[in-house]
Design a protein around this motif. Structure first.
Motif, PDB file in Angstrom:
ATOM      1  N   ALA A   6       1.755  -7.802 -17.405  1.00  0.00           N
ATOM      2  CA  ALA A   6       2.842  -7.929 -16.431  1.00  0.00           C
ATOM      3  C   ALA A   6       4.215  -7.878 -17.088  1.00  0.00           C
ATOM      4  N   GLU A   7       4.388  -8.595 -18.213  1.00  0.00           N
ATOM      5  CA  GLU A   7       5.700  -8.615 -18.873  1.00  0.00           C
ATOM      6  C   GLU A   7       6.043  -7.249 -19.440  1.00  0.00           C
ATOM      7  N   ALA A   8       5.067  -6.598 -20.069  1.00  0.00           N
ATOM      8  CA  ALA A   8       5.316  -5.274 -20.634  1.00  0.00           C
ATOM      9  C   ALA A   8       5.630  -4.270 -19.530  1.00  0.00           C
ATOM     10  N   ALA A   9       4.934  -4.376 -18.406  1.00  0.00           N
ATOM     11  CA  ALA A   9       5.190  -3.476 -17.294  1.00  0.00           C
ATOM     12  C   ALA A   9       6.624  -3.616 -16.797  1.00  0.00           C
ATOM     13  N   ALA A  10       7.086  -4.860 -16.657  1.00  0.00           N
ATOM     14  CA  ALA A  10       8.456  -5.097 -16.210  1.00  0.00           C
ATOM     15  C   ALA A  10       9.461  -4.520 -17.202  1.00  0.00           C
ATOM     16  N   ALA A  11       9.160  -4.667 -18.497  1.00  0.00           N
ATOM     17  CA  ALA A  11      10.066  -4.135 -19.520  1.00  0.00           C
ATOM     18  C   ALA A  11      10.085  -2.611 -19.505  1.00  0.00           C
ATOM     19  N   ILE A  12       8.918  -2.003 -19.300  1.00  0.00           N
ATOM     20  CA  ILE A  12       8.834  -0.536 -19.251  1.00  0.00           C
ATOM     21  C   ILE A  12       9.652   0.001 -18.082  1.00  0.00           C
ATOM     22  N   ALA A  44      -3.829  -1.099 -11.730  1.00  0.00           N
ATOM     23  CA  ALA A  44      -4.562  -0.845 -12.967  1.00  0.00           C
ATOM     24  C   ALA A  44      -3.604  -0.689 -14.144  1.00  0.00           C
ATOM     25  N   TRP A  45      -2.497   0.000 -13.931  1.00  0.00           N
ATOM     26  CA  TRP A  45      -1.512   0.166 -15.005  1.00  0.00           C
ATOM     27  C   TRP A  45      -0.905  -1.175 -15.406  1.00  0.00           C
ATOM     28  N   ARG A  46      -0.543  -2.004 -14.427  1.00  0.00           N
ATOM     29  CA  ARG A  46       0.032  -3.313 -14.746  1.00  0.00           C
ATOM     30  C   ARG A  46      -0.949  -4.155 -15.550  1.00  0.00           C
ATOM     31  N   GLU A  47      -2.210  -4.140 -15.132  1.00  0.00           N
ATOM     32  CA  GLU A  47      -3.203  -4.937 -15.833  1.00  0.00           C
ATOM     33  C   GLU A  47      -3.445  -4.417 -17.246  1.00  0.00           C
ATOM     34  N   ARG A  48      -3.370  -3.106 -17.417  1.00  0.00           N
ATOM     35  CA  ARG A  48      -3.634  -2.535 -18.735  1.00  0.00           C
ATOM     36  C   ARG A  48      -2.527  -2.881 -19.736  1.00  0.00           C
ATOM     37  N   ALA A  81      12.149  -1.477 -16.537  1.00  0.00           N
ATOM     38  CA  ALA A  81      13.576  -1.711 -16.778  1.00  0.00           C
ATOM     39  C   ALA A  81      14.157  -0.674 -17.731  1.00  0.00           C
ATOM     40  N   GLU A  82      13.352  -0.225 -18.704  1.00  0.00           N
ATOM     41  CA  GLU A  82      13.838   0.718 -19.704  1.00  0.00           C
ATOM     42  C   GLU A  82      13.786   2.161 -19.219  1.00  0.00           C
ATOM     43  N   ARG A  83      12.760   2.513 -18.448  1.00  0.00           N
ATOM     44  CA  ARG A  83      12.513   3.917 -18.161  1.00  0.00           C
ATOM     45  C   ARG A  83      12.867   4.354 -16.744  1.00  0.00           C
ATOM     46  N   VAL A  84      12.975   3.409 -15.808  1.00  0.00           N
ATOM     47  CA  VAL A  84      13.174   3.768 -14.401  1.00  0.00           C
ATOM     48  C   VAL A  84      14.547   3.309 -13.941  1.00  0.00           C
ATOM     49  N   SER A  85      15.283   4.212 -13.346  1.00  0.00           N
ATOM     50  CA  SER A  85      16.573   3.872 -12.753  1.00  0.00           C
ATOM     51  C   SER A  85      16.566   4.276 -11.289  1.00  0.00           C
ATOM     52  N   VAL A  86      17.291   3.534 -10.485  1.00  0.00           N
ATOM     53  CA  VAL A  86      17.336   3.781  -9.046  1.00  0.00           C
ATOM     54  C   VAL A  86      18.690   4.364  -8.680  1.00  0.00           C
ATOM     55  N   ILE A  87      18.660   5.464  -7.964  1.00  0.00           N
ATOM     56  CA  ILE A  87      19.878   6.032  -7.391  1.00  0.00           C
ATOM     57  C   ILE A  87      19.963   5.526  -5.966  1.00  0.00           C
ATOM     58  N   ALA A 110       2.435   7.673  -6.043  1.00  0.00           N
ATOM     59  CA  ALA A 110       1.340   8.091  -6.927  1.00  0.00           C
ATOM     60  C   ALA A 110       1.871   8.935  -8.083  1.00  0.00           C
ATOM     61  N   VAL A 111       2.885   9.767  -7.826  1.00  0.00           N
ATOM     62  CA  VAL A 111       3.524  10.532  -8.899  1.00  0.00           C
ATOM     63  C   VAL A 111       4.183   9.585  -9.894  1.00  0.00           C
ATOM     64  N   LEU A 112       4.889   8.584  -9.408  1.00  0.00           N
ATOM     65  CA  LEU A 112       5.548   7.612 -10.289  1.00  0.00           C
ATOM     66  C   LEU A 112       4.532   6.881 -11.156  1.00  0.00           C
ATOM     67  N   GLU A 113       3.408   6.504 -10.570  1.00  0.00           N
ATOM     68  CA  GLU A 113       2.382   5.796 -11.349  1.00  0.00           C
ATOM     69  C   GLU A 113       1.869   6.652 -12.497  1.00  0.00           C
ATOM     70  N   ARG A 114       1.635   7.931 -12.234  1.00  0.00           N
ATOM     71  CA  ARG A 114       1.164   8.827 -13.288  1.00  0.00           C
ATOM     72  C   ARG A 114       2.211   8.991 -14.386  1.00  0.00           C
ATOM     73  N   LEU A 115       3.476   9.104 -14.004  1.00  0.00           N
ATOM     74  CA  LEU A 115       4.539   9.247 -14.997  1.00  0.00           C
ATOM     75  C   LEU A 115       4.634   8.004 -15.877  1.00  0.00           C
ATOM     76  N   LEU A 116       4.516   6.820 -15.271  1.00  0.00           N
ATOM     77  CA  LEU A 116       4.581   5.584 -16.054  1.00  0.00           C
ATOM     78  C   LEU A 116       3.357   5.424 -16.943  1.00  0.00           C
ATOM     79  N   ALA A 117       2.186   5.762 -16.410  1.00  0.00           N
ATOM     80  CA  ALA A 117       0.949   5.501 -17.132  1.00  0.00           C
ATOM     81  C   ALA A 117       0.664   6.523 -18.225  1.00  0.00           C
TER      82      ALA A 117
END
Length: 798
Positions: A94-100, A87-91, A102-108, A46-53
């Motif tokens: 789908a393609e923009a969400a995947a790009a966001i 809701a964020w993906r729909e807003r 890829a650009e903003r989130v990295s996995v350790i 839920a924290v991640l969703e807020r940060l992305l949205a």
């Protein structure tokens, strides 16, 4: 607990909330680099969703461990498909969400002790922890305390000096009464000493579990319960019991140690120790620290949508158990405060705290709770649950479940009631276990198991929840209210956490209860291990269908077969003698059968000593063969025919000697049976090789599949006895047919198919009928065959 607070943490007056920084702009976290631990959990996602949205230029690093063979990056992709992000993906699309992402989130990948953290971190949100109230003490310390020490060591090593938002729990206040201020805990418990003691507790308990006197008791129990399934099953059961013995003692150890120091359970104890780690290892080293202490987190009030929840949370098992009628009463105090907070309020408070860091070398505390500003008495919570499940009862096979009325008699009265009912249930279980296994006794077994499960649930719930439903602690939230007030009006509307706005009746009736019942409604009518009455058999030629004989295909056991053969070869005048001799030996045979199927077969086959082989073969070809065929279970014949039609290789495997299986050969592709030693045309009473039962049958089946290129994962097995468990568990589709009590328990636990095949006989009798059991050509392609069990037993298709 004592009243000596740590010297490393700020101690402001609880009555004077700390002044907050000026209202933050909507993009206060934009451009920041945020590390989130526990990102795959309920709160973390839920924290991640807020940060992305809401923070479009924030970069996020997620610590995600590999799970089995699934990498952390793959787990992130699975996470992003969860409802919280819908809701964020729909807003954004789908393609923009995947790009966001890829650009903003990295996995350790991996753990903090394995990976170097980025040196440019601005904020860390540490929300990773165990989700269990009552884990073994060493596991609780390893996750909650070990995770914190590793995090702060990794941050120090990276050179980064981020503001850390350390997510704890309000219940670190322990068993106090009255107001708990938003400040560092007042105790002098040394977390290092406790962590080391927890680690050594595992070593000591493991050593104790290997003492001969402990192992002997475990082996005796395992041999009594699993001896019939084979020696390896006994060893496996004994070792599983030893592991459970260790865990139970470590759980009890954790509970006792926590209570002895003033905490409700090992969860709150270790979360308190983790706070002290944060204070010493981070704020004490000159860094900024905010500790957020939520109370009982439940479904969202508004964001990402009303009722969003990811699995059962703290109060939900109790709610569902009540709706299922499993809790006839409960030891809560009606006027105690049940402190519940929606998850979106917690997320909003975490991010608000992250946007307003304290001064370096300072620590501050926020209670994200409802008990002080909008209290929910336990009796009001109960009234809501009772009202909801009365109006919306959970369905069951026998009709809708009626929920009980609680009188709150007190903990001791409930414990005495549980003890009395448990003794009665245990006694009933012992009686049923000694009765013949049939549909009626299996029904009794189901009811006894459910009653025992319900009592276990009631005992567990009263133990786990007593401190939370009898709590007299109230969490002061002045600072948290001040933090909310520091937001702009627009932020308060979308990202606020003012608990006084919550209408508890509306929240529970319209939002929370529908959300949690949705999680279980689909399973309400499903019986554990219930058989699918009709399904499609896949058509393929690499699948086995393996059948046991006595009790599964044939309504006749070894003793009945022997008696028929013996009387057929003996003059009528000697029948009483033969029957009496057999009766005198029955207690020994029954004891051998209960202990070990192989022992019974060896012992019983001694009765064939001196039997003329040629005479036996003649009897089998004649009347005995007709008698056997007449006692075949019609539904078994239907099932064999269905497998043959689907191209499966049907195999009969039995401990009966091969001399007596000739009448069954036309029904199967292969019959595997034992053989008896003979000298000068007469049986010696000894087997040529050990009987192919229990684990020996499992070893044979594994080798057979390897040699013939068969796929056991898609194969089928049919057996009726606990002795069949060892080989049934090797196939992907085990079926318990008219199972004995022990096999039925295993089938229910493993969710195997259970079939009640009518004992009514009336199988094929004549040679003409036998000729109408042709083996179809091996099928290919994607065709299917119906695996249909008729309502009435017939021999159709054979």
């Amino acid at each position: 607990m004592t009243d000596n607070p740590t010297p490393d943490a700020e101690q402001p007056d609880a009555q004077e909330p700390e002044a907050q920084q000026p209202a933050t702009a909507p993009d206060a976290l934009d451009g920041a680099h945020v590390l989130v631990t526990g990102g795959t959990g309920f709160l973390g996602q839920a924290v991640l969703e807020r940060l992305l949205a809401d923070h479009p230029t924030t970069r996020v690093s997620l610590l995600i461990r590999k799970k089995g063979s699934v990498r952390g990056s793959d787990r992130l992709q699975t996470l992003l498909r969860k409802p919280v992000f819908k809701a964020w993906r729909e807003r954004v699309g789908a393609e923009a969400a995947a790009a966001i992402v890829a650009e903003r989130v990295s996995v350790i990948e991996g753990g903090l002790d394995e990976m170097a953290l980025p040196a440019d971190l601005d904020v860390v949100i540490h929300s990773a922890s165990t989700v269990s109230f009552d884990p073994p003490i060493d596991e609780a310390f390893a996750t909650n305390v070990g995770g914190a020490t590793t995090l702060y060591a990794a941050l120090a090593k990276s050179g980064a000096t981020p503001h850390v938002v350390h997510v704890s729990t309000a219940y670190v206040g322990g068993t106090r009464k009255g107001i708990q201020p938003e400040r560092s805990l007042a105790h002098d418990v040394d977390w290092r000493v406790e962590a080391e003691a927890a680690r050594s507790a595992r070593v000591r308990t493991e050593e104790s579990s290997r003492r001969p006197e402990v192992l002997r008791k475990l082996m005796q129990t395992a041999r009594r319960e699993h001896g019939k399934a084979g020696p390896q099953a006994v060893s496996n059961a004994a070792e599983a019991a030893r592991i459970a013995w260790v865990d139970a003692r470590l759980v009890a150890h954790g509970r006792a140690r926590a209570e002895s120091l003033g905490w409700t359970d090992v969860y709150t104890f270790t979360k308190a120790m983790a706070e002290r780690v944060a204070e010493e290892r981070w704020a004490g080293e000159g860094n900024r620290l905010s500790v957020v202490r939520p109370s009982i987190i439940e479904s969202a009030l508004a964001h990402p949508f009303p009722g969003w929840i990811d699995g059962y949370k703290v109060a939900d098992p109790l709610i569902i158990a009540y709706g299922r009628g499993q809790l006839p009463d409960f030891p809560g105090l009606p006027d105690s405060v049940l402190d519940i907070i929606p998850v979106d309020f917690v997320v909003n408070a975490i991010l608000a705290a992250a946007q307003t860091p304290p001064e370096p070398a300072a620590a501050r505390y926020f209670h994200v709770s409802s008990g002080a500003s909008n209290p929910l008495p336990f009796h009001k919570m109960y009234a809501n649950v009772h009202s909801y499940f009365t109006e919306h009862p959970i369905p069951a096979d026998a009709g809708d479940i009626s929920v009980p009325t609680w009188n709150f008699p007190g903990g001791r009265a409930i414990e005495r009631s549980i003890d009395r009912r448990q003794k009665a249930t245990t006694a009933a279980g012992r009686v049923v276990s000694h009765l013949p296994a049939n549909a009626t006794t299996r029904g009794w077994q189901d009811r006894i198991r459910k009653a025992s499960s319900d009592l276990g649930s009631l005992r567990d719930f009263t133990g786990l929840y007593r401190s939370y439903v009898q709590s007299e602690i109230v969490f002061d939230d002045q600072r948290t209210r001040a933090l909310h007030a520091s937001l702009t009006p627009e932020q308060q509307t979308d990202r606020g956490f003012d608990v006084t706005t919550i209408d508890w009746d509306d929240y529970f009736q319209r939002i929370h209860f529908p959300a949690v019942t949705t999680l279980t409604r689909a399973f309400a009518n499903r019986k554990a291990g219930a058989a699918k009455q009709q399904k499609i058999l896949p058509v393929r030629d690499d699948v086995l269908a393996v059948f046991d004989l006595e009790g599964t295909v044939l309504a006749w056991n070894l003793i009945e077969q022997y008696l028929w053969l013996r009387l057929a070869a003996t003059s009528r005048s000697r029948w009483p003698i033969e029957i009496a001799a057999l009766g005198a030996s029955m207690p020994g045979y029954i004891g051998a059968e209960l202990r070990d199927r192989g022992e019974f077969i060896r012992t019983f086959m001694r009765r064939y000593e001196g039997v003329d082989v040629a005479q036996l073969e003649k009897i089998v070809r004649g009347g005995f063969g007709k008698a056997v065929r007449s006692r075949l279970l019609p539904q078994a014949l239907e099932q064999i025919a269905a497998h043959r039609a689907a191209g499966h290789r049907t195999i009969l495997v039995t401990g009966t000697i091969d001399l007596m299986t000739a009448p069954l050969e036309p029904f199967f592709d292969e019959v595997v049976a034992g053989a008896m030693h003979a000298e000068n045309g007469r049986l010696t009473g000894y087997l040529d090789s050990p009987p192919l039962v229990d684990e020996a049958r499992g070893a044979w089946l594994t080798q057979y599949a390897e040699q013939h290129g068969m796929d056991l994962a898609h194969s089928y097995g049919y057996g009726d006895s606990h002795a069949d468990a060892a080989w049934l568990q090797l196939v992907g589709n085990p079926v318990a047919v008219n199972p004995d009590h022990t096999l039925y328990k295993l089938a229910q636990a493993g969710r195997w198919t259970v079939r009640e095949w009518a004992r009514t006989t009336g199988g094929v009798r004549s040679e003409d009928e036998l000729t109408r059991a042709p083996r179809p050509a091996q099928p290919r392609g994607e065709r299917t065959a119906e695996d249909t069990i008729p309502d009435r037993p017939t021999a159709h298709g054979v």
